[in-house]
Design a protein around this motif. Structure first.
Motif, PDB file in Angstrom:
ATOM      1  N   ARG A  42       0.840  -1.198   0.000  1.00 50.02           N
ATOM      2  CA  ARG A  42       0.000   0.000   0.000  1.00 50.02           C
ATOM      3  C   ARG A  42       0.874   1.247   0.000  1.00 50.02           C
ATOM      4  O   ARG A  42       2.040   1.198   0.398  1.00 50.02           O
ATOM      5  CB  ARG A  42      -0.919  -0.014   1.221  1.00 50.02           C
ATOM      6  N   TRP A  43       0.298   2.343  -0.450  1.00 49.90           N
ATOM      7  CA  TRP A  43       1.016   3.610  -0.415  1.00 49.90           C
ATOM      8  C   TRP A  43       1.332   3.960   1.030  1.00 49.90           C
ATOM      9  O   TRP A  43       0.492   3.771   1.917  1.00 49.90           O
ATOM     10  CB  TRP A  43       0.182   4.723  -1.053  1.00 49.90           C
ATOM     11  N   PRO A  44       2.528   4.488   1.293  1.00 49.70           N
ATOM     12  CA  PRO A  44       2.936   4.773   2.679  1.00 49.70           C
ATOM     13  C   PRO A  44       2.258   6.011   3.257  1.00 49.70           C
ATOM     14  O   PRO A  44       1.683   6.838   2.544  1.00 49.70           O
ATOM     15  CB  PRO A  44       4.445   5.003   2.555  1.00 49.70           C
ATOM     16  N   LYS A  45       2.375   6.120   4.569  1.00 51.62           N
ATOM     17  CA  LYS A  45       1.845   7.262   5.306  1.00 51.62           C
ATOM     18  C   LYS A  45       2.456   8.543   4.731  1.00 51.62           C
ATOM     19  O   LYS A  45       3.635   8.604   4.421  1.00 51.62           O
ATOM     20  CB  LYS A  45       2.213   7.126   6.786  1.00 51.62           C
ATOM     21  N   GLY A  46       1.601   9.540   4.566  1.00 48.24           N
ATOM     22  CA  GLY A  46       2.054  10.822   4.055  1.00 48.24           C
ATOM     23  C   GLY A  46       1.856  10.982   2.559  1.00 48.24           C
ATOM     24  O   GLY A  46       1.848  12.094   2.044  1.00 48.24           O
ATOM     25  N   HIS A  47       1.682   9.910   1.833  1.00 52.80           N
ATOM     26  CA  HIS A  47       1.417   9.996   0.396  1.00 52.80           C
ATOM     27  C   HIS A  47      -0.051  10.345   0.197  1.00 52.80           C
ATOM     28  O   HIS A  47      -0.905   9.961   0.999  1.00 52.80           O
ATOM     29  CB  HIS A  47       1.751   8.659  -0.290  1.00 52.80           C
ATOM     30  N   ARG A  48      -0.361  11.044  -0.881  1.00 52.20           N
ATOM     31  CA  ARG A  48      -1.756  11.452  -1.130  1.00 52.20           C
ATOM     32  C   ARG A  48      -2.704  10.265  -1.243  1.00 52.20           C
ATOM     33  O   ARG A  48      -3.891  10.384  -0.977  1.00 52.20           O
ATOM     34  CB  ARG A  48      -1.868  12.350  -2.353  1.00 52.20           C
ATOM     35  N   ASP A  49      -2.180   9.091  -1.635  1.00 51.05           N
ATOM     36  CA  ASP A  49      -3.001   7.875  -1.733  1.00 51.05           C
ATOM     37  C   ASP A  49      -2.744   6.921  -0.573  1.00 51.05           C
ATOM     38  O   ASP A  49      -2.940   5.711  -0.694  1.00 51.05           O
ATOM     39  CB  ASP A  49      -2.725   7.159  -3.064  1.00 51.05           C
ATOM     40  N   GLU A  50      -2.326   7.474   0.552  1.00 49.82           N
ATOM     41  CA  GLU A  50      -1.992   6.683   1.738  1.00 49.82           C
ATOM     42  C   GLU A  50      -3.009   5.571   2.007  1.00 49.82           C
ATOM     43  O   GLU A  50      -4.215   5.813   2.023  1.00 49.82           O
ATOM     44  CB  GLU A  50      -1.930   7.604   2.963  1.00 49.82           C
ATOM     45  N   GLY A  51      -2.496   4.360   2.164  1.00 50.78           N
ATOM     46  CA  GLY A  51      -3.327   3.212   2.495  1.00 50.78           C
ATOM     47  C   GLY A  51      -3.942   2.495   1.306  1.00 50.78           C
ATOM     48  O   GLY A  51      -4.382   1.354   1.422  1.00 50.78           O
ATOM     49  N   LYS A  52      -3.980   3.148   0.138  1.00 49.28           N
ATOM     50  CA  LYS A  52      -4.541   2.504  -1.050  1.00 49.28           C
ATOM     51  C   LYS A  52      -3.523   1.516  -1.614  1.00 49.28           C
ATOM     52  O   LYS A  52      -2.315   1.690  -1.479  1.00 49.28           O
ATOM     53  CB  LYS A  52      -4.892   3.544  -2.123  1.00 49.28           C
TER      54      LYS A  52
END
Length: 162
Positions: A42-52
């Motif tokens: 998943r996209w890491p914390k802080g990225h605009r897609d965090e958790g996706k």
């Protein structure tokens, strides 16, 4: 060389999705025996897609695949397809029905699934009959096949007999 490096698959198919990588992985692993999910990144914390979901890895009947949520820039075409070798009509029916569900059946054993991925559902008898040294026999099989969507083993074997 580490043992895990020796056993790594050199070539893995990567399927590019807009945002359906996880859904596709779960769908495919539900259809093929001996399949499993290996990882979901998943996209890491802080990225605009965090958790996706960004990338998934999985096996279909022991064959490795990746699925990437790369965005809408690219779509699947028939220029690249996955081919499934089937031993029985029951297998042909299973894969044809499950993969064409929500997708589009095509000619000669080809179909597009609900994600747009192209598949060929091929009974093992078909290439053998098409490559038969008796070219008239092979021609009859070809003529029968081009009239089919899902391949019917009994009908191609009947065509082979003349």
């Amino acid at each position: 060389m580490k043992p895990e490096e020796r056993d790594m698959q050199k070539i893995t198919t990567c399927l590019w999705f807009n945002d359906q990588a996880e859904e596709a992985m779960n769908h495919y692993t539900s259809i093929f025996k001996n399949s499993k999910v290996l990882s979901v990144m998943r996209w890491p914390k802080g990225h605009r897609d965090e958790g996706k979901v960004l990338v998934t890895t999985f096996e279909l009947d022991g064959v490795p695949f990746q699925a990437l949520n790369g965005g809408p820039e690219f779509n699947f075409t028939e220029a690249m397809s996955q081919s499934i070798d089937c031993k029985t009509q029951e297998e042909v029916d299973h894969f044809w029905e499950r993969l064409s569900e929500g997708g589009q059946p095509g000619p000669c054993g080809w179909l597009k699934d609900k994600f747009g991925v192209s598949w060929q559902v091929v009974p093992e008898q078909l290439p053998k009959l098409l490559m038969d040294p008796d070219r008239a026999k092979a021609g009859r099989v070809m003529s029968a096949m081009i009239q089919m969507g899902k391949i019917d083993i009994a009908k191609i074997e009947e065509a082979a007999r003349g």
